[in-house]
Design a protein around this motif. Structure first.
Motif, mmCIF file in Angstrom:
data_model
loop_
_atom_site.group_PDB
_atom_site.id
_atom_site.type_symbol
_atom_site.label_atom_id
_atom_site.label_comp_id
_atom_site.label_asym_id
_atom_site.label_seq_id
_atom_site.Cartn_x
_atom_site.Cartn_y
_atom_site.Cartn_z
ATOM 1 N N SER A 141 -13.386 -5.820 2.636
ATOM 2 C CA SER A 141 -12.835 -4.722 3.589
ATOM 3 C C SER A 141 -11.960 -3.839 3.099
ATOM 4 O O SER A 141 -12.087 -2.674 3.462
ATOM 5 C CB SER A 141 -12.155 -5.673 4.642
ATOM 6 N N VAL A 142 -10.869 -4.239 2.079
ATOM 7 C CA VAL A 142 -10.023 -3.344 1.623
ATOM 8 C C VAL A 142 -10.625 -2.266 0.851
ATOM 9 O O VAL A 142 -10.487 -1.282 0.643
ATOM 10 C CB VAL A 142 -9.014 -3.933 0.952
ATOM 11 N N GLN A 143 -11.699 -2.842 -0.040
ATOM 12 C CA GLN A 143 -12.542 -2.107 -0.890
ATOM 13 C C GLN A 143 -13.229 -0.993 -0.467
ATOM 14 O O GLN A 143 -13.321 0.123 -0.771
ATOM 15 C CB GLN A 143 -13.468 -2.972 -1.555
ATOM 16 N N LYS A 144 -13.711 -1.215 0.832
ATOM 17 C CA LYS A 144 -14.368 -0.224 1.715
ATOM 18 C C LYS A 144 -13.475 1.110 2.102
ATOM 19 O O LYS A 144 -13.654 1.970 2.330
ATOM 20 C CB LYS A 144 -15.190 -0.593 2.781
ATOM 21 N N MET A 145 -12.163 0.561 2.480
ATOM 22 C CA MET A 145 -11.327 1.516 2.705
ATOM 23 C C MET A 145 -10.564 2.364 1.736
ATOM 24 O O MET A 145 -10.308 3.366 1.878
ATOM 25 C CB MET A 145 -10.103 0.766 3.698
ATOM 26 N N PRO A 154 -12.206 2.707 -1.591
ATOM 27 C CA PRO A 154 -13.182 2.280 -2.783
ATOM 28 C C PRO A 154 -12.669 2.862 -4.414
ATOM 29 O O PRO A 154 -13.164 2.217 -5.324
ATOM 30 C CB PRO A 154 -14.453 3.047 -2.187
ATOM 31 N N GLY A 155 -11.705 3.929 -4.344
ATOM 32 C CA GLY A 155 -11.133 4.306 -5.651
ATOM 33 C C GLY A 155 -10.130 3.561 -6.409
ATOM 34 O O GLY A 155 -9.705 3.590 -7.433
ATOM 35 N N VAL A 156 -9.636 2.622 -5.458
ATOM 36 C CA VAL A 156 -8.493 1.802 -6.021
ATOM 37 C C VAL A 156 -8.892 0.440 -5.972
ATOM 38 O O VAL A 156 -8.881 0.044 -7.152
ATOM 39 C CB VAL A 156 -7.320 1.789 -5.017
ATOM 40 N N VAL A 157 -9.787 -0.201 -5.220
ATOM 41 C CA VAL A 157 -10.050 -1.559 -5.050
ATOM 42 C C VAL A 157 -11.278 -1.705 -5.768
ATOM 43 O O VAL A 157 -12.375 -1.876 -5.049
ATOM 44 C CB VAL A 157 -9.976 -2.214 -3.596
ATOM 45 N N THR A 158 -11.468 -1.400 -6.915
ATOM 46 C CA THR A 158 -12.699 -1.626 -7.802
ATOM 47 C C THR A 158 -12.829 -2.903 -8.574
ATOM 48 O O THR A 158 -11.605 -3.582 -8.867
ATOM 49 C CB THR A 158 -12.644 -0.529 -9.036
ATOM 50 N N PRO A 159 -13.797 -3.228 -8.939
ATOM 51 C CA PRO A 159 -13.698 -4.874 -9.639
ATOM 52 C C PRO A 159 -12.930 -4.653 -10.910
ATOM 53 O O PRO A 159 -12.367 -5.712 -11.125
ATOM 54 C CB PRO A 159 -15.201 -4.918 -9.950
ATOM 55 N N PHE A 160 -13.023 -3.593 -11.723
ATOM 56 C CA PHE A 160 -12.111 -3.427 -12.853
ATOM 57 C C PHE A 160 -10.638 -3.563 -12.522
ATOM 58 O O PHE A 160 -9.926 -4.313 -13.290
ATOM 59 C CB PHE A 160 -12.524 -2.288 -13.551
ATOM 60 N N ASN A 161 -10.333 -2.654 -11.512
ATOM 61 C CA ASN A 161 -8.577 -2.798 -11.289
ATOM 62 C C ASN A 161 -8.393 -4.197 -10.495
ATOM 63 O O ASN A 161 -7.418 -4.524 -10.946
ATOM 64 C CB ASN A 161 -8.526 -1.631 -10.162
ATOM 65 N N LYS A 195 0.610 7.648 -11.912
ATOM 66 C CA LYS A 195 -0.391 8.458 -12.526
ATOM 67 C C LYS A 195 -1.805 7.894 -12.228
ATOM 68 O O LYS A 195 -2.968 8.321 -12.279
ATOM 69 C CB LYS A 195 -0.307 8.481 -14.109
ATOM 70 N N LYS A 196 -1.678 6.387 -12.074
ATOM 71 C CA LYS A 196 -3.034 5.658 -11.719
ATOM 72 C C LYS A 196 -3.185 5.782 -10.247
ATOM 73 O O LYS A 196 -2.133 5.723 -9.362
ATOM 74 C CB LYS A 196 -2.861 4.237 -12.134
ATOM 75 N N LYS A 197 -4.235 5.946 -9.848
ATOM 76 C CA LYS A 197 -4.676 6.096 -8.366
ATOM 77 C C LYS A 197 -4.218 5.036 -7.583
ATOM 78 O O LYS A 197 -4.547 3.879 -8.007
ATOM 79 C CB LYS A 197 -6.108 6.077 -8.171
ATOM 80 N N LYS A 198 -3.424 5.411 -6.584
ATOM 81 C CA LYS A 198 -3.010 4.132 -5.780
ATOM 82 C C LYS A 198 -3.427 4.509 -4.080
ATOM 83 O O LYS A 198 -4.117 5.394 -4.064
ATOM 84 C CB LYS A 198 -1.348 4.532 -5.501
ATOM 85 N N ALA A 199 -3.292 3.213 -3.511
ATOM 86 C CA ALA A 199 -3.790 3.446 -2.165
ATOM 87 C C ALA A 199 -2.567 3.514 -0.993
ATOM 88 O O ALA A 199 -1.638 2.514 -1.147
ATOM 89 C CB ALA A 199 -4.604 2.197 -1.620
ATOM 90 N N PHE A 200 -2.293 4.477 -0.479
ATOM 91 C CA PHE A 200 -1.065 4.643 0.213
ATOM 92 C C PHE A 200 -1.503 4.633 1.913
ATOM 93 O O PHE A 200 -2.382 5.058 2.440
ATOM 94 C CB PHE A 200 -0.563 6.103 0.130
ATOM 95 N N ASP A 260 -9.045 8.667 3.758
ATOM 96 C CA ASP A 260 -9.866 7.797 3.004
ATOM 97 C C ASP A 260 -10.392 6.697 4.134
ATOM 98 O O ASP A 260 -11.419 5.983 3.884
ATOM 99 C CB ASP A 260 -9.491 7.249 1.721
ATOM 100 N N SER A 261 -9.336 6.221 4.972
ATOM 101 C CA SER A 261 -9.620 5.122 5.843
ATOM 102 C C SER A 261 -8.582 5.520 7.356
ATOM 103 O O SER A 261 -7.503 6.235 6.949
ATOM 104 C CB SER A 261 -9.198 3.843 5.517
ATOM 105 N N LEU A 262 -9.183 5.014 8.423
ATOM 106 C CA LEU A 262 -8.402 5.366 9.629
ATOM 107 C C LEU A 262 -8.420 4.001 10.212
ATOM 108 O O LEU A 262 -9.551 3.434 10.844
ATOM 109 C CB LEU A 262 -8.853 6.484 10.331
#
Length: 340
Positions: A7-11, A13-20, A83-88, A136-138
């Motif tokens: 669910s969070v990955q859909k909100m 997608p650029g932060v919650v990646t398998p690699f991260n 510097k690394k992409k975060k989810a705010f 990115d999400s609401l």
């Protein structure tokens, strides 16, 4: 747990990646094994940008009122430091009470991060719907069918929420749309109907009500004094009695409890083997700049006006909090939706 990550990955997608997630988990487990209280750089930063709210949901845990609010420039500087992409995630109060809320969204987005927000929808003007595509999400708080929801909040926002869902669902690009509905007496038997009315959402989530009983609050106060040398104030909803257990849920239940956990949740003593991983991956920044390890606790470990968040994140006070909570949850952690 998998359901929640997806669910969070859909909100974000650029932060919650398998690699991260893989890298963060490996570092987190390493420090948990060392029991040093250190955590890798947070993936998620919750920003409470105002205490003000125009609604009065009985079960709300947010610390509502008036007080200092940081300017957009403070959030821009905070975002620039990472510097690394975060989810705010922007929360309140009601974030849209801020006249500069769209500038705040843009300031964080301009630094390359992903941004989500929660709202009761009542203050978003029709001509501003298009501005929401910056997100990115609401998350739309909808706690019942029209009559129940509007009465519960004390503001007429149900129709506005449905309009926003309908409008944004047909846009490209657009934010991921999540409807969050807290279980309550007025909507308990109408969740199927509510889910149908919210069909334009990408996800319809039903949240168990988070609460503490008076005896649990008493135990929390004494145990936090013993373990931390001071009382850790909780903002959890203090229920007069145990709410009625939901029997049938139409939608994704949050948190995703087992049947035995649901029975325990809606009892006089919630027992769980779950752990708190939130404090190892997320952080909560209040409207005045105070940094708290958890959204349910008023326990400042620093302030971003006088110290960079990166330093506060692994400060001695924050590390002690992680060690203590990792060893044993406080009574105030009972029925927290973040437990995994």
């Amino acid at each position: 747990m998998i359901q929640r990550i997806l669910s969070v990955q859909k909100m974000y997608p650029g932060v919650v990646t398998p690699f991260n997630i893989g890298m963060h988990t490996a570092k987190m487990l390493y420090h948990m094994m060392l029991k040093d209280g250190v955590a890798p750089e947070p993936l998620n930063i919750d920003l409470k940008v105002t205490k003000r709210c125009n609604a009065h949901c009985e079960f709300c845990f947010a610390d509502i009122g008036s007080g200092e609010e940081l300017p957009v420039e403070a959030y821009s500087s905070l975002a620039k430091a990472f510097k690394k992409k975060k989810a705010f995630f922007i929360t309140g109060g009601e974030p849209f009470l801020r006249a500069d809320i769209y500038e705040l969204f843009k300031a964080i987005k301009d630094e390359g991060h992903e941004v989500g927000a929660v709202t009761n929808s009542s203050l978003i003007k029709k001509e501003d719907y298009v501005k929401l595509k910056i997100l990115d999400s609401l998350v739309l708080s909808v706690h019942g069918t029209k009559e129940v929801h509007d009465a519960l909040l004390g503001v007429r926002s149900f129709d506005r929420a449905m309009q926003i869902l309908h409008y944004l669902s047909r846009m490209k690009p657009r934010p991921y749309l999540l409807v969050n509905s807290v279980v309550n007496d007025g909507t308990r038997d109408k969740l199927g109907l509510l889910k149908q009315e919210c069909r334009d959402a990408d996800e319809f989530r039903v949240s168990n009500i988070s609460f503490l009983l008076k005896e649990e609050l008493k135990n929390h106060k004494s145990e936090s004094r013993r373990r931390f040398g001071e009382e850790i104030v909780t903002t959890q909803y203090i229920a007069p009695d145990v709410p009625k257990k939901p029997e049938h849920i139409e939608g994704e239940l949050y948190p995703d409890l087992t049947e035995s956990e649901i029975v325990s949740w809606y009892s006089h003593k919630f027992i769980t083997k779950r752990r708190c991983l939130y404090i190892h991956s997320s952080v909560f920044v209040a409207e005045n700049g105070d940094v708290h390890p958890c959204q349910y606790y008023k326990y400042p470990v620093g302030n971003i006006k006088s110290q960079p968040l990166k330093e506060i994140w692994n400060s001695p006070k924050m590390r002690k909090f992680r060690r203590e909570i990792s060893a044993k949850l406080l009574p105030g952690c009972s029925r927290c939706c973040k437990l995994l």
